[in-house]
Design an enzyme around this catalytic site. Structure first.
Site, short mmCIF file in Angstrom:
data_model
loop_
_atom_site.label_atom_id
_atom_site.label_comp_id
_atom_site.label_asym_id
_atom_site.label_seq_id
_atom_site.Cartn_x
_atom_site.Cartn_y
_atom_site.Cartn_z
N ASN A 9 0.80 -1.26 -0.07
CA ASN A 9 0.07 -0.04 0.00
C ASN A 9 0.84 1.25 0.02
O ASN A 9 0.39 2.34 -0.04
CB ASN A 9 -0.92 -0.02 1.25
CG ASN A 9 -0.38 -0.07 2.53
OD1 ASN A 9 0.75 -0.33 2.53
ND2 ASN A 9 -0.89 0.40 3.70
N CYS A 10 2.14 1.29 -0.21
CA CYS A 10 2.99 2.35 -0.31
C CYS A 10 3.08 3.00 -1.87
O CYS A 10 3.37 2.34 -2.46
CB CYS A 10 4.38 2.09 0.02
SG CYS A 10 5.78 3.13 0.10
N ASP A 11 2.66 4.32 -1.63
CA ASP A 11 2.51 5.13 -3.02
C ASP A 11 3.78 5.03 -3.83
O ASP A 11 3.82 4.91 -4.95
CB ASP A 11 2.01 6.55 -2.84
CG ASP A 11 0.62 6.50 -2.35
OD1 ASP A 11 -0.17 5.62 -2.47
OD2 ASP A 11 0.28 7.73 -1.75
#
Length: 112
Positions: A9-11
């Site tokens: 979920n890390c951009d």
């Protein structure tokens, strides 16, 4: 084989994955939280990357006590193993080189 380490979920990890796909660079994704990390991996990365490995801007870092931060400064491996989101993301391992973070120009130079 190239391995991209991070969390799903890390951009910034997502940007790196998009770049790799657009440039048809084969890679596997290793999620710190799901797939875990080994002491050997983290020690090797710390030896090679040094201070750049530790993400002092992360929410996880900000939530650490002063004692934990001091411990991380001396030897961050145990703390990283307990809190893998302390690693600056993504970490790209090409098998011969490792880099943390994502910058398009650095990836372009690495895979030219």
């Amino acid at each position: 084989m190239n391995t991209l380490f991070g969390i799903k979920n890390c951009d910034t990890v997502k940007k790196a994955q998009t770049w790799l796909k657009q440039h048809e660079v084969a890679y596997t994704f290793h999620d710190f939280r799901i797939d875990g990390l080994t002491d050997t991996q983290v020690r090797g990365w710390h030896k090679e990357l040094g201070d750049a490995l530790l993400n002092r801007r992360s929410t996880t870092w900000k939530q650490l006590t002063d004692a934990q931060k001091a411990e991380a400064e001396a030897d961050p491996v145990a703390l990283i193993l307990a809190n893998p989101t302390l690693i600056k993301r993504p970490l790209l391992d090409t098998g011969t080189a490792r880099m943390v973070g994502f910058k398009q120009d650095q990836y372009a130079q690495l895979f030219r």
